[in-house]
Design a protein around this motif. Structure first.
Motif: not given
Length: 386
Positions: A30, A34, A88-91, A94, A158
């Motif tokens: 994961y 990212l 909701i972690a986008i990068d 985060s 998710n």
């Protein structure tokens, strides 16, 4: 009362540990998705353990003064909320923040649960009680990866995060509604941290905990990448990690009882040397079954050594504050879990994946040798009297 405390905490810790371990075989993958490099993969893993390590002594000390139940409930609440935040972690940044928050929350759960068990364990049966309770951790860590790998393989990443949050919610409800407060904090004033860590016996306990955690972290973080590189899928990786941890979990009670009757230090050293040897051999394997065999051996090493280490800590906790000692023990574990991925991540970027395992095995072996020399020098002052 004691049986109720043990049962409630065993189930709650089992459920929450399954939750956090669901994402174990997925985090490196994961993180890469990212945009994380080898170093950043190490930072992402280390963020959880670093945060946990910083807060575990604080949590333990607070519980020695004010009781344990409410702190465990609060920790589980934040743990549950942060589980859903992975979605909701986008990068990379985060994701690091989420890991830091969840690490802080976990500091108020596992160490305080262990302190509870130390409180109710009869004298000279610490190994049996702690070993039996530790099954909840390793059984959870064993079941979780195969669930996480399968959820990702069948549904999506998710789905694993949602499952982690749901299990945290179950643990929170169980503890909040059914766990009694024992009131041990009203009976004995705990020692100051500086006093505790000045004892040679405590230094030995913490040293070997750091070394063991270093080996576990270096292996667990980068094993999925190696397994993927030789063609295994996430479900197969999850299965191997699950079997490793089940082999660690199931004999814990037996080796805990063995530690109550025999030389705890010998068991600790033997267990760590088995672990170092198996990590060293990982890059020489080529398929599912050879990796599975080494993981079974590594799990056995953990089963041999860990109950003895925890039993020594419980004995020491009776004298100086169970929450404080268990907090320091978990902090030492967090130091190893933090340094392992960070340094191994740097090695990965500089020298490649194979060298990561050679390097980790060497650290475990030399760290265990240092522990032996330290114990030999201070044997007259040792706590166990074994």
């Amino acid at each position: 009362m004691e049986k109720k405390v043990f049962t409630v905490l065993f189930i709650a810790v089992l459920a929450s540990t399954i939750g956090v371990s669901i994402i174990e075989p997925l985090m490196a993958i994961y993180s890469e998705s990212l945009g994380a490099s080898g170093l950043y993969i190490g930072i992402i893993f280390s963020a959880f353990t670093l945060s946990r390590g910083l807060f575990t002594p604080i949590a333990g000390k607070l519980s020695d003064h004010h009781g344990r139940r409410n702190f465990i409930s609060g920790g589980l609440l934040v743990y549950t909320l942060s589980s859903f935040a992975y979605i909701i972690a986008i990068d990379v940044n985060s994701l690091i923040v989420v890991r830091l928050v969840q690490g802080m929350a976990s500091a108020f759960v596992a160490p305080l649960a262990m302190a509870y068990i130390g409180d109710i364990a009869p004298k000279k049966q610490e190994g049996r009680y702690m070993g039996t309770f530790t099954i909840s951790f390793f059984l959870g860590f064993g079941i979780g990866p195969i669930i996480g790998g399968t959820l990702n393989h069948v549904f999506s990443m998710n789905a694993a995060f949602i499952a982690m949050g749901a299990l945290g919610l179950i643990s929170l409800a169980l503890v909040f509604l059914t766990l009694p407060e024992l009131g041990v904090h009203k009976e004995k004033k705990p020692s100051a941290f500086l006093k505790i860590i000045k004892y040679k016996a405590m230094q030995e306990i913490l040293l070997i905990r750091v070394v063991t955690a270093f080996g576990v972290a270096g292996f667990m973080v980068f094993f999925p990448l190696y397994a993927t590189s030789i063609g295994l899928n996430t479900a197969e990786i999850g299965t191997i990690i699950t079997i490793n941890l089940l082999v660690t979990a199931l004999p814990q009670r037996y080796f805990g009882k063995l530690a109550d009757k025999h030389n705890k230090l010998a068991l600790i050293i033997l267990g760590n040397l088995v672990m170092a040897t198996t990590i060293l051999l990982i890059p020489l394997t080529w398929d599912f079954y050879s990796l599975l065999g080494l993981n079974i051996a590594m799990g056995l090493g953990g089963a041999i050594g860990l109950p003895a280490n925890t039993a020594l800590a419980a004995q020491f906790g009776r004298l100086h504050g169970m929450g404080s000692v268990m907090g320091l023990l978990q902090a030492a574990f967090a130091v190893g879990m933090t340094l392992g991925p960070l340094i191994a991540g740097i090695i990965l970027d500089l020298a490649g994946l194979t060298v990561v395992f050679f390097y980790t095995a060497a650290i475990v072996a030399f760290g265990t040798l240092a522990f032996y020399m330290f114990v030999k020098r201070n044997v007259k002052n040792h706590l166990s009297g074994s």
